[in-house]
Design a protein around this motif. Structure first.
Motif, PDB file in Angstrom:
ATOM      1  N   TYR A   1      -8.963  -4.172  -4.933  1.00  0.00           N
ATOM      2  CA  TYR A   1      -8.046  -5.292  -4.733  1.00  0.00           C
ATOM      3  C   TYR A   1      -7.105  -5.002  -3.581  1.00  0.00           C
ATOM      4  O   TYR A   1      -6.531  -3.917  -3.502  1.00  0.00           O
ATOM      5  CB  TYR A   1      -7.200  -5.525  -5.989  1.00  0.00           C
ATOM      6  CG  TYR A   1      -7.999  -5.772  -7.242  1.00  0.00           C
ATOM      7  CD1 TYR A   1      -8.586  -7.003  -7.476  1.00  0.00           C
ATOM      8  CD2 TYR A   1      -8.160  -4.775  -8.196  1.00  0.00           C
ATOM      9  CE1 TYR A   1      -9.320  -7.238  -8.624  1.00  0.00           C
ATOM     10  CE2 TYR A   1      -8.888  -4.995  -9.351  1.00  0.00           C
ATOM     11  CZ  TYR A   1      -9.474  -6.224  -9.564  1.00  0.00           C
ATOM     12  OH  TYR A   1     -10.190  -6.451 -10.706  1.00  0.00           O
ATOM     13  N   ARG A   2      -6.901  -5.979  -2.711  1.00  0.00           N
ATOM     14  CA  ARG A   2      -5.866  -5.857  -1.685  1.00  0.00           C
ATOM     15  C   ARG A   2      -4.525  -6.115  -2.358  1.00  0.00           C
ATOM     16  O   ARG A   2      -4.442  -6.940  -3.287  1.00  0.00           O
ATOM     17  CB  ARG A   2      -6.094  -6.860  -0.565  1.00  0.00           C
ATOM     18  CG  ARG A   2      -7.389  -6.630   0.207  1.00  0.00           C
ATOM     19  CD  ARG A   2      -7.585  -7.646   1.291  1.00  0.00           C
ATOM     20  NE  ARG A   2      -7.434  -8.985   0.727  1.00  0.00           N
ATOM     21  CZ  ARG A   2      -7.384 -10.087   1.437  1.00  0.00           C
ATOM     22  NH1 ARG A   2      -7.468 -10.048   2.747  1.00  0.00           N
ATOM     23  NH2 ARG A   2      -7.247 -11.259   0.859  1.00  0.00           N
TER      24      ARG A   2
ATOM     25  N   PRO B   1       0.834  -1.202   0.000  1.00  0.00           N
ATOM     26  CA  PRO B   1       0.000   0.000   0.000  1.00  0.00           C
ATOM     27  C   PRO B   1       0.869   1.252   0.000  1.00  0.00           C
ATOM     28  O   PRO B   1       2.034   1.211   0.401  1.00  0.00           O
ATOM     29  CB  PRO B   1      -0.809  -0.114   1.293  1.00  0.00           C
ATOM     30  CG  PRO B   1      -0.170  -1.181   2.103  1.00  0.00           C
ATOM     31  CD  PRO B   1       0.732  -1.965   1.219  1.00  0.00           C
TER      32      PRO B   1
ATOM     33  N   GLU C   1      -1.953  -7.863  -1.642  1.00  0.00           N
ATOM     34  CA  GLU C   1      -1.520  -9.270  -1.665  1.00  0.00           C
ATOM     35  C   GLU C   1      -2.328 -10.130  -2.639  1.00  0.00           C
ATOM     36  O   GLU C   1      -1.876 -11.197  -3.063  1.00  0.00           O
ATOM     37  CB  GLU C   1      -1.543  -9.877  -0.256  1.00  0.00           C
ATOM     38  CG  GLU C   1      -2.905  -9.887   0.402  1.00  0.00           C
ATOM     39  CD  GLU C   1      -3.251  -8.635   1.216  1.00  0.00           C
ATOM     40  OE1 GLU C   1      -4.185  -8.732   2.029  1.00  0.00           O
ATOM     41  OE2 GLU C   1      -2.623  -7.570   1.028  1.00  0.00           O
ATOM     42  N   ASP C   2      -3.508  -9.679  -3.024  1.00  0.00           N
ATOM     43  CA  ASP C   2      -4.350 -10.469  -3.921  1.00  0.00           C
ATOM     44  C   ASP C   2      -3.877 -10.458  -5.376  1.00  0.00           C
ATOM     45  O   ASP C   2      -4.298 -11.307  -6.161  1.00  0.00           O
ATOM     46  CB  ASP C   2      -5.800  -9.978  -3.876  1.00  0.00           C
ATOM     47  CG  ASP C   2      -6.467 -10.276  -2.545  1.00  0.00           C
ATOM     48  OD1 ASP C   2      -5.972 -11.152  -1.804  1.00  0.00           O
ATOM     49  OD2 ASP C   2      -7.481  -9.621  -2.238  1.00  0.00           O
TER      50      ASP C   2
END
Length: 109
Positions: A54-55, A24, A57-58
């Motif tokens: 979307y995160r 992030p 890590e995804d």
């Protein structure tokens, strides 16, 4: 919609890449910092939109299509050195990809 010549299109260096890391960006809700691998020891930092969907890590490990010769642009303190291509549906990006294993760095023509 305007048109471009084939010579204009041929100037684009469009290639296959893999997202290998993301994180992030403090204070930003719509973009994240990513690192892509274009093969042949060519790894680059990029800005990736869609953080509201979307995160970070995804999307690590996703194979994507990028424009590799776009002029670098600095946003939120991060220099982006390529652009991921995506379909845009109501401002949500859907990353363009390939359907089979393709070597990283393979050109798109």
């Amino acid at each position: 919609m305007s048109t471009i010549t084939y010579d204009d299109f041929a100037k684009l260096d469009i290639r296959v890449a893999k997202i290998i890391a993301t994180e992030p960006i403090e204070g930003k809700s719509r973009i994240i910092k990513g690192r892509i691998d274009l093969g042949d020891d060519d790894q680059r930092d990029v800005i990736i939109g869609g953080a509201q969907y979307y995160r970070p890590e995804d999307i690590v490990g996703k194979t994507v299509i990028v424009i590799a010769n776009l002029e670098p642009k600095k946003m939120a303190g991060v220099e982006s050195n390529a652009m991921l291509l995506a379909a845009d549906v109501d401002d949500k990006p859907f990353w363009l990809t390939v359907t089979e294993d393709v070597p990283l760095g393979s050109p798109i023509k």
